[in-house]
Design a protein around this motif. Structure first.
Motif, PDB file in Angstrom:
ATOM      1  N   GLY A  57      -0.353   8.154   1.971  1.00 47.30           N
ATOM      2  CA  GLY A  57       1.054   8.444   2.249  1.00 47.30           C
ATOM      3  C   GLY A  57       1.708   7.209   2.831  1.00 47.30           C
ATOM      4  O   GLY A  57       2.521   7.274   3.741  1.00 47.30           O
ATOM      5  N   GLY A 108       5.674   6.513   3.677  1.00 48.82           N
ATOM      6  CA  GLY A 108       6.468   7.244   4.662  1.00 48.82           C
ATOM      7  C   GLY A 108       6.975   6.320   5.749  1.00 48.82           C
ATOM      8  O   GLY A 108       6.308   5.354   6.129  1.00 48.82           O
ATOM      9  N   ILE A 109       8.145   6.622   6.285  1.00 44.67           N
ATOM     10  CA  ILE A 109       8.773   5.728   7.259  1.00 44.67           C
ATOM     11  C   ILE A 109       7.940   5.616   8.531  1.00 44.67           C
ATOM     12  O   ILE A 109       7.767   4.534   9.094  1.00 44.67           O
ATOM     13  N   ASP A 162       0.644   5.840  -2.183  1.00 44.93           N
ATOM     14  CA  ASP A 162       1.801   6.727  -2.100  1.00 44.93           C
ATOM     15  C   ASP A 162       2.159   7.189  -3.507  1.00 44.93           C
ATOM     16  O   ASP A 162       1.739   6.575  -4.500  1.00 44.93           O
ATOM     17  N   THR A 192       8.127   0.554   0.171  1.00 50.42           N
ATOM     18  CA  THR A 192       6.801   0.122  -0.294  1.00 50.42           C
ATOM     19  C   THR A 192       6.846  -1.307  -0.831  1.00 50.42           C
ATOM     20  O   THR A 192       5.889  -2.061  -0.674  1.00 50.42           O
ATOM     21  N   THR A 217      -0.840  11.326   6.446  1.00 55.08           N
ATOM     22  CA  THR A 217       0.297  12.096   6.929  1.00 55.08           C
ATOM     23  C   THR A 217       0.146  13.543   6.477  1.00 55.08           C
ATOM     24  O   THR A 217      -0.359  13.804   5.379  1.00 55.08           O
ATOM     25  N   ALA A 254       2.163  15.383   5.227  1.00 54.89           N
ATOM     26  CA  ALA A 254       2.920  15.645   3.996  1.00 54.89           C
ATOM     27  C   ALA A 254       2.035  15.523   2.752  1.00 54.89           C
ATOM     28  O   ALA A 254       2.410  15.985   1.670  1.00 54.89           O
ATOM     29  N   ARG A 300      -1.832  10.578  11.237  1.00 55.54           N
ATOM     30  CA  ARG A 300      -1.009   9.508  11.805  1.00 55.54           C
ATOM     31  C   ARG A 300      -0.772   9.727  13.293  1.00 55.54           C
ATOM     32  O   ARG A 300      -0.818   8.791  14.099  1.00 55.54           O
ATOM     33  N   ASP A 336       7.593  13.307  16.763  1.00 47.00           N
ATOM     34  CA  ASP A 336       7.895  14.263  15.694  1.00 47.00           C
ATOM     35  C   ASP A 336       7.218  15.602  15.959  1.00 47.00           C
ATOM     36  O   ASP A 336       6.005  15.669  16.155  1.00 47.00           O
ATOM     37  N   ALA A 389       9.609  17.793  -1.677  1.00 41.80           N
ATOM     38  CA  ALA A 389       8.662  17.041  -0.837  1.00 41.80           C
ATOM     39  C   ALA A 389       7.261  17.607  -1.014  1.00 41.80           C
ATOM     40  O   ALA A 389       6.733  17.630  -2.118  1.00 41.80           O
ATOM     41  N   ARG A 390       6.690  18.139   0.074  1.00 40.60           N
ATOM     42  CA  ARG A 390       5.294  18.594   0.060  1.00 40.60           C
ATOM     43  C   ARG A 390       5.128  20.013  -0.442  1.00 40.60           C
ATOM     44  O   ARG A 390       4.003  20.514  -0.515  1.00 40.60           O
ATOM     45  N   ASP A 429      15.209  12.298  -2.108  1.00 38.52           N
ATOM     46  CA  ASP A 429      15.363  11.062  -2.868  1.00 38.52           C
ATOM     47  C   ASP A 429      16.819  10.724  -3.179  1.00 38.52           C
ATOM     48  O   ASP A 429      17.092   9.764  -3.905  1.00 38.52           O
TER      49      ASP A 429
END
Length: 458
Positions: A9, A12-13, A33, A40, A74, A76, A97, A166, A393-394, A442
């Motif tokens: 992953g 991811g930011i 990813d 990236t 991650t 996700a 993470r 988070d 997303a996931r 996106d």
């Protein structure tokens, strides 16, 4: 700590900040990813070896030895991911993470910013304040700061870290805050927590993690019932009241100025570098955390708030024509009803009496299901709405959950429901006045193309 770090992953930011941290420590860094992105591309240029095929044969040779490689993932990433499965079955040390971030906070004085919304901006402001003061920090942020064009700030000699805490997957429970700030506790991630009560319990547990001698800073009016340990100082803040607050707020021709009131006095005439109403409160929270850390210089703190340019996709003006009636395009990461409402209200406050078009992409099926009415209520504040399909997303699709359950509730005359691929031609063919693009999916990747298309029409 192992010297080879592989990220599942990697695009991811939050993962990117850790990748940059380990690169700075001289580690070899690689990862996987699902799709390439600007981020990236930047990471690859900095030395991260990234692949985009979920195939264990793409793992570089240097990362295939469990004795030399730490694997970070991650939440996700789905459990059936082939690369993640290969590492797990191969006896590698595989950690989330948040676990790695937790190790870093335990070895520093960590300023941790939590909340349903506001945590990216407040943590970014705090990191910028400490950088401007010369104290510095190792900052792990949820947005790319325009001042530094990075979501990671490195300061090897600093005792401080600044972390966006988070709550997704209860990740913030791995942290050890010295100073903890909680900006908001409006229910979110109910796919993880189930109920508002459990969501609030997650934050209550976070308050227990602040180290004695440290401080907890809470936004006034939260439903949260904190449980700080003995020896932890507790403070409140908000825009207008609390131990830390703003006073003498002035707004004139797009400039917002205020005074910062704190226990030892007042810092007068602070001008917001990003003049959005919500940033008054965000600045108060960031200034409070820095003051309580003991690393605080009033004059430099004022300078920092004035020079703060914000994070990419946080109320970012990406296109603006010349003249008082020139068209304006603003992009924001808003993906919760309250965030969306705040973003729309901020645009309307900055540009009163002008027509606002909002293009919004819902993020996650569960969030759409849980908050459809709230999203519709927020979007109904706009003059025109372009609603996009859900970004999954996931998640797998949920029967009956589409953008249509928001669309049908939106109370504006002009509304359109389209797929993302039709956004650019739709906008190009409309004579909009103000445009706000919003969402955590996106849609962000399309924004630069959209701005370029508008510029080409000048």
């Amino acid at each position: 700590m192992k010297n080879n770090i592989y990220f599942v992953g990697a695009g991811g930011i939050g993962m990117a900040a850790l990748e940059r941290y380990f690169l700075s420590k001289g580690c070899k860094v690689a990862g996987y990813d699902r799709t390439p992105s600007e981020l990236t591309d930047a990471l690859a240029a900095e030395g991260v070896e990234i692949t985009f095929t979920d195939d264990e044969t793409t793992i570089p040779a240097g990362f295939r030895n469990p004795e030399m490689t730490l694997v970070v993932y991650t939440p996700a990433i789905p459990d059936d991911n082939r690369i993640l499965t290969w590492f797990r079955q191969g006896g590698f040390e595989v950690v989330k993470r948040a676990v790695v971030l937790g190790l870093i906070t335990r070895n520093s004085k960590a300023l941790c910013f939590a909340g349903t919304h506001g945590k990216t901006t407040t943590s970014s402001m705090a990191a910028h304040i400490m950088e401007t003061e010369g104290v510095g920090s190792n900052a792990f942020l949820g947005g790319v700061l325009r001042n530094y064009n990075s979501n990671f700030l490195l300061s090897p000699s600093s005792a401080f870290s600044v972390v966006e805490a988070d709550e997704f997957d209860r990740s913030f429970h791995q942290l050890t805050p010295y100073i903890a700030v909680i900006t908001s506790t409006d229910p979110d991630h109910l796919d993880i927590y189930g109920t508002e009560e459990e969501y609030l319990e997650g934050f209550a547990r976070f308050t227990e993690l602040v180290t004695p001698g440290g401080a907890l800073v809470l936004h006034k009016g939260l439903k949260l019932k904190p449980r700080p340990r003995e020896g932890v100082r507790v403070y409140t803040y908000s825009r207008d009241e609390g131990d830390f607050h703003a006073s003498y707020i002035r707004s004139d021709h797009g400039v917002i100025t205020f005074d910062f009131v704190y226990p030892d006095g007042i810092i007068r005439n602070i001008e917001l570098g990003v003049p959005v109403e919500i940033n008054i409160e965000n600045a108060v929270a960031a200034l409070a955390a820095c003051y309580l850390s003991g690393a605080f210089d009033a004059a430099k703190a004022r300078q920092a708030i004035g020079s703060f340019q914000g994070a990419h996709r946080r109320f970012e003006v990406v296109y603006k024509e010349e003249g008082p009636q020139g068209r304006v395009m603003i992009d924001d990461y808003a993906h919760h009803p309250d965030e969306l409402k705040a973003a729309i209200s901020s645009v309307k406050a900055l540009y009163p009496d002008r027509k606002l078009t909002v293009a919004f992409q819902p993020h996650l099926y569960t969030r759409t299901r849980d908050f459809a009415e709230g999203f519709a209520e927020a979007l109904s504040l706009a003059d025109e709405v372009i609603l996009l399909d859900i970004y999954p997303a996931r998640e797998e699709p949920i029967p009956g959950v589409t953008s249509g359950i928001i669309f049908d509730r939106i109370n504006v005359e002009k509304k359109t429901l389209i797929p993302l691929k039709d956004l650019i031609p739709t906008i190009k063919n409309r004579n909009f006045d103000l445009l706000l693009t919003a969402g955590a999916g996106d849609i962000g990747a399309v924004v630069p193309q959209l701005a370029a298309a508008l510029k080409a029409k000048e």
